[in-house]
Design a protein around this motif. Structure first.
Motif, PDB file in Angstrom:
ATOM      1  N   TRP A   1      -3.100  54.209 -45.186  1.00 28.49           N
ATOM      2  CA  TRP A   1      -3.393  55.605 -45.753  1.00 28.49           C
ATOM      3  C   TRP A   1      -1.663  56.535 -46.195  1.00 28.49           C
ATOM      4  CZ3 TRP A   1      -6.742  57.078 -48.699  1.00 28.49           C
ATOM      5  CH2 TRP A   1      -7.640  56.529 -48.341  1.00 28.49           C
ATOM      6  N   PHE A   2      -0.893  55.489 -45.103  1.00 28.69           N
ATOM      7  CA  PHE A   2       0.834  55.521 -45.050  1.00 28.69           C
ATOM      8  C   PHE A   2       1.224  55.087 -45.810  1.00 28.69           C
ATOM      9  CE2 PHE A   2      -0.480  56.879 -40.607  1.00 28.69           C
ATOM     10  CZ  PHE A   2       0.321  57.994 -40.872  1.00 28.69           C
ATOM     11  N   LEU A   3       0.695  54.335 -47.323  1.00 32.81           N
ATOM     12  CA  LEU A   3       1.334  53.698 -48.251  1.00 32.81           C
ATOM     13  C   LEU A   3       1.061  55.325 -49.604  1.00 32.81           C
ATOM     14  CD1 LEU A   3      -0.091  50.022 -48.202  1.00 32.81           C
ATOM     15  CD2 LEU A   3       2.425  50.633 -47.993  1.00 32.81           C
ATOM     16  N   LEU A   4       0.085  55.610 -49.334  1.00 30.44           N
ATOM     17  CA  LEU A   4      -0.295  57.113 -50.642  1.00 30.44           C
ATOM     18  C   LEU A   4       0.879  57.176 -50.905  1.00 30.44           C
ATOM     19  CD1 LEU A   4      -2.853  57.225 -51.972  1.00 30.44           C
ATOM     20  CD2 LEU A   4      -2.885  59.188 -50.375  1.00 30.44           C
ATOM     21  N   PRO A   5       1.417  57.985 -49.906  1.00 28.24           N
ATOM     22  CA  PRO A   5       2.617  59.321 -50.289  1.00 28.24           C
ATOM     23  C   PRO A   5       4.303  58.323 -50.776  1.00 28.24           C
ATOM     24  CG  PRO A   5       2.111  59.640 -47.950  1.00 28.24           C
ATOM     25  CD  PRO A   5       1.557  58.457 -48.666  1.00 28.24           C
ATOM     26  N   VAL A   6       4.596  56.989 -49.532  1.00 30.41           N
ATOM     27  CA  VAL A   6       5.672  56.216 -50.019  1.00 30.41           C
ATOM     28  C   VAL A   6       5.181  54.940 -52.023  1.00 30.41           C
ATOM     29  CG1 VAL A   6       6.113  53.519 -49.819  1.00 30.41           C
ATOM     30  CG2 VAL A   6       5.806  55.602 -47.806  1.00 30.41           C
ATOM     31  N   ILE A   7       3.943  55.476 -51.982  1.00 29.40           N
ATOM     32  CA  ILE A   7       3.390  55.065 -53.600  1.00 29.40           C
ATOM     33  C   ILE A   7       3.872  56.014 -54.809  1.00 29.40           C
ATOM     34  CG2 ILE A   7       2.081  53.463 -54.723  1.00 29.40           C
ATOM     35  CD1 ILE A   7       1.237  51.789 -53.014  1.00 29.40           C
ATOM     36  N   CYS A   8       2.406  56.666 -54.365  1.00 30.69           N
ATOM     37  CA  CYS A   8       2.302  57.984 -55.212  1.00 30.69           C
ATOM     38  C   CYS A   8       3.745  59.085 -55.467  1.00 30.69           C
ATOM     39  CB  CYS A   8       1.561  58.526 -55.086  1.00 30.69           C
ATOM     40  SG  CYS A   8       0.036  57.220 -55.291  1.00 30.69           S
ATOM     41  N   TYR A   9       4.437  59.728 -54.422  1.00 31.52           N
ATOM     42  CA  TYR A   9       5.222  60.051 -54.945  1.00 31.52           C
ATOM     43  C   TYR A   9       6.500  60.021 -55.525  1.00 31.52           C
ATOM     44  CZ  TYR A   9       8.639  64.042 -53.485  1.00 31.52           C
ATOM     45  OH  TYR A   9       9.771  64.832 -54.207  1.00 31.52           O
ATOM     46  N   PRO A  10       7.000  58.548 -55.432  1.00 32.15           N
ATOM     47  CA  PRO A  10       8.235  58.208 -56.357  1.00 32.15           C
ATOM     48  C   PRO A  10       7.523  57.538 -57.734  1.00 32.15           C
ATOM     49  CG  PRO A  10       7.696  56.875 -54.458  1.00 32.15           C
ATOM     50  CD  PRO A  10       7.296  57.780 -54.051  1.00 32.15           C
ATOM     51  N   ALA A  11       6.299  57.847 -57.664  1.00 36.52           N
ATOM     52  CA  ALA A  11       5.541  57.482 -58.980  1.00 36.52           C
ATOM     53  C   ALA A  11       5.383  58.529 -60.152  1.00 36.52           C
ATOM     54  CB  ALA A  11       4.599  56.749 -59.086  1.00 36.52           C
TER      55      ALA A  11
ATOM     56  N   GLY B   1     -18.453  57.649 -45.607  1.00 39.15           N
ATOM     57  CA  GLY B   1     -18.180  58.947 -45.553  1.00 39.15           C
ATOM     58  C   GLY B   1     -16.338  58.486 -46.878  1.00 39.15           C
ATOM     59  N   LEU B   2     -16.152  56.380 -46.061  1.00 41.71           N
ATOM     60  CA  LEU B   2     -15.112  57.037 -47.418  1.00 41.71           C
ATOM     61  C   LEU B   2     -15.699  56.752 -48.919  1.00 41.71           C
ATOM     62  CD1 LEU B   2     -13.481  53.509 -44.860  1.00 41.71           C
ATOM     63  CD2 LEU B   2     -11.781  56.189 -45.738  1.00 41.71           C
ATOM     64  N   LEU B   3     -16.140  56.138 -48.872  1.00 44.85           N
ATOM     65  CA  LEU B   3     -17.231  55.784 -50.341  1.00 44.85           C
ATOM     66  C   LEU B   3     -16.932  57.141 -50.616  1.00 44.85           C
ATOM     67  CD1 LEU B   3     -20.555  53.245 -49.724  1.00 44.85           C
ATOM     68  CD2 LEU B   3     -17.880  52.968 -50.423  1.00 44.85           C
ATOM     69  N   LEU B   4     -17.596  58.214 -50.145  1.00 39.33           N
ATOM     70  CA  LEU B   4     -17.720  59.668 -50.601  1.00 39.33           C
ATOM     71  C   LEU B   4     -16.412  59.910 -51.029  1.00 39.33           C
ATOM     72  CD1 LEU B   4     -19.464  61.815 -51.864  1.00 39.33           C
ATOM     73  CD2 LEU B   4     -20.023  62.977 -49.435  1.00 39.33           C
ATOM     74  N   PHE B   5     -15.577  59.734 -50.108  1.00 41.30           N
ATOM     75  CA  PHE B   5     -14.164  60.309 -49.912  1.00 41.30           C
ATOM     76  C   PHE B   5     -13.450  59.726 -51.604  1.00 41.30           C
ATOM     77  CE2 PHE B   5      -9.596  60.080 -48.897  1.00 41.30           C
ATOM     78  CZ  PHE B   5      -9.475  60.959 -48.050  1.00 41.30           C
ATOM     79  N   GLY B   6     -13.739  58.130 -51.469  1.00 40.47           N
ATOM     80  CA  GLY B   6     -12.919  57.731 -52.582  1.00 40.47           C
ATOM     81  C   GLY B   6     -13.990  58.528 -54.370  1.00 40.47           C
ATOM     82  N   ALA B   7     -15.222  58.673 -53.743  1.00 39.03           N
ATOM     83  CA  ALA B   7     -15.938  59.295 -54.959  1.00 39.03           C
ATOM     84  C   ALA B   7     -15.235  60.770 -55.763  1.00 39.03           C
ATOM     85  CB  ALA B   7     -17.568  59.578 -55.003  1.00 39.03           C
ATOM     86  N   ILE B   8     -15.300  60.920 -55.070  1.00 42.72           N
ATOM     87  CA  ILE B   8     -14.656  62.696 -54.441  1.00 42.72           C
ATOM     88  C   ILE B   8     -13.254  62.838 -55.314  1.00 42.72           C
ATOM     89  CG2 ILE B   8     -13.721  64.564 -53.631  1.00 42.72           C
ATOM     90  CD1 ILE B   8     -15.817  63.973 -51.087  1.00 42.72           C
ATOM     91  N   PHE B   9     -12.395  62.264 -54.958  1.00 35.10           N
ATOM     92  CA  PHE B   9     -11.077  61.643 -55.505  1.00 35.10           C
ATOM     93  C   PHE B   9     -10.967  61.108 -57.230  1.00 35.10           C
ATOM     94  CE2 PHE B   9      -9.456  62.537 -51.342  1.00 35.10           C
ATOM     95  CZ  PHE B   9      -7.938  63.171 -51.569  1.00 35.10           C
ATOM     96  N   ALA B  10     -12.060  60.620 -57.335  1.00 35.79           N
ATOM     97  CA  ALA B  10     -12.470  60.055 -58.472  1.00 35.79           C
ATOM     98  C   ALA B  10     -13.202  61.350 -59.791  1.00 35.79           C
ATOM     99  CB  ALA B  10     -13.018  59.571 -58.531  1.00 35.79           C
TER     100      ALA B  10
ATOM    101  N   ILE C   1      -2.569  58.559 -60.781  1.00 39.16           N
ATOM    102  CA  ILE C   1      -1.726  58.194 -60.076  1.00 39.16           C
ATOM    103  C   ILE C   1      -2.308  58.633 -58.299  1.00 39.16           C
ATOM    104  CG2 ILE C   1       0.608  57.701 -58.348  1.00 39.16           C
ATOM    105  CD1 ILE C   1       1.937  58.779 -61.179  1.00 39.16           C
ATOM    106  N   TRP C   2      -2.287  59.737 -57.640  1.00 38.43           N
ATOM    107  CA  TRP C   2      -2.873  59.990 -56.732  1.00 38.43           C
ATOM    108  C   TRP C   2      -4.595  59.458 -56.816  1.00 38.43           C
ATOM    109  CZ3 TRP C   2      -0.406  61.292 -52.152  1.00 38.43           C
ATOM    110  CH2 TRP C   2       1.298  61.408 -52.265  1.00 38.43           C
ATOM    111  N   GLY C   3      -5.212  60.190 -57.447  1.00 37.19           N
ATOM    112  CA  GLY C   3      -6.463  60.152 -57.511  1.00 37.19           C
ATOM    113  C   GLY C   3      -6.875  58.179 -58.297  1.00 37.19           C
ATOM    114  N   TYR C   4      -6.482  57.599 -58.865  1.00 33.08           N
ATOM    115  CA  TYR C   4      -7.334  56.088 -58.844  1.00 33.08           C
ATOM    116  C   TYR C   4      -6.774  55.985 -57.510  1.00 33.08           C
ATOM    117  CZ  TYR C   4      -8.134  55.514 -63.298  1.00 33.08           C
ATOM    118  OH  TYR C   4      -9.030  55.475 -64.812  1.00 33.08           O
TER     119      TYR C   4
END
Length: 201
Positions: free
Chosen positions: A64-74, A171-180, A36-39
């Motif tokens: 970015w503030f959407l991240l905890p709003v969506i991922c935490y409840p899931a 760097g955002l591309l690498l940021f996303g790749a790291i989480f993947a 969930i958090w990775g995708y």
């Protein structure tokens, strides 16, 4: 009734048995938070990079503030789903949960302070967040004896230093790749292992 005192050998055997049971009793949906958090992080990174690169709309970073709003409840939903299936949290899961609470709170505070006017430009949030999350994934893998999580977390921690070299917005591309690399890949591997274990039980 007088309680029976355990010998040193019996105590060690009991502790070993409890640890072994904790490792074997893994929640069915334990891999879902990683996925969930990775995708979601990967998706937001790509959207943000595209909008900034194409339209130079820097305010998109508030997404970015959407991240905890969506991922935490899931994440909470799947955690409760496991408990509703009669799977009580074991010792390893409690340790992992506490570990991620600490890393999550630190990450949230860093994110909030990075938007503070006096600190803008002084906190490279795109470096610190994957650094923290990489360490969290590594420790989780070590605690739970899951090699893929430990290795992917360690690699993600090292890759986070590359963001300092690449800079923003690429760097955002690498940021996303790291989480993947440190969440999505081990998440799918763990999910496959859990499904195999659950099908045998």
């Amino acid at each position: 009734m007088e309680q029976k005192k355990l010998s040193e050998k019996e105590s060690l055997e009991l502790i070993t048995q409890m640890i072994q049971e904790s490792r074997e009793h893994i929640a069915r949906h334990a891999a879902y938070p990683l996925l969930i958090w990775g995708y979601m992080t990967l998706l937001l990174s790509l959207v943000m990079w595209y909008v900034i690169e194409r339209y130079a709309y820097w305010t998109i970073q508030f997404i970015w503030f959407l991240l905890p709003v969506i991922c935490y409840p899931a994440t909470l939903y799947f955690s409760r789903k496991d408990r509703s299936e009669g799977r009580a949290r074991n010792y390893m899961e409690r340790i992992t949960g506490q570990l991620w609470t600490v890393f999550g709170v630190v990450a949230l505070l860093l994110s909030l302070f990075s938007y503070y006017p006096a600190l803008q430009g002084k906190i490279n949030i795109y470096f610190y967040i994957p650094l923290l999350m990489g360490m969290g994934c590594t420790l989780t893998g070590l605690v739970n004896k899951h090699k893929a999580s430990a290795w992917c977390g360690a690699i993600g921690t090292l890759l986070s230093f590359g963001i300092l070299l690449i800079g923003f917005p690429h760097g955002l591309l690498l940021f996303g790749a790291i989480f993947a690399e440190m969440m999505i890949i081990p998440g799918h591997l763990l999910n496959r292992e859990l499904k195999a274990k659950c099908s045998k039980s």
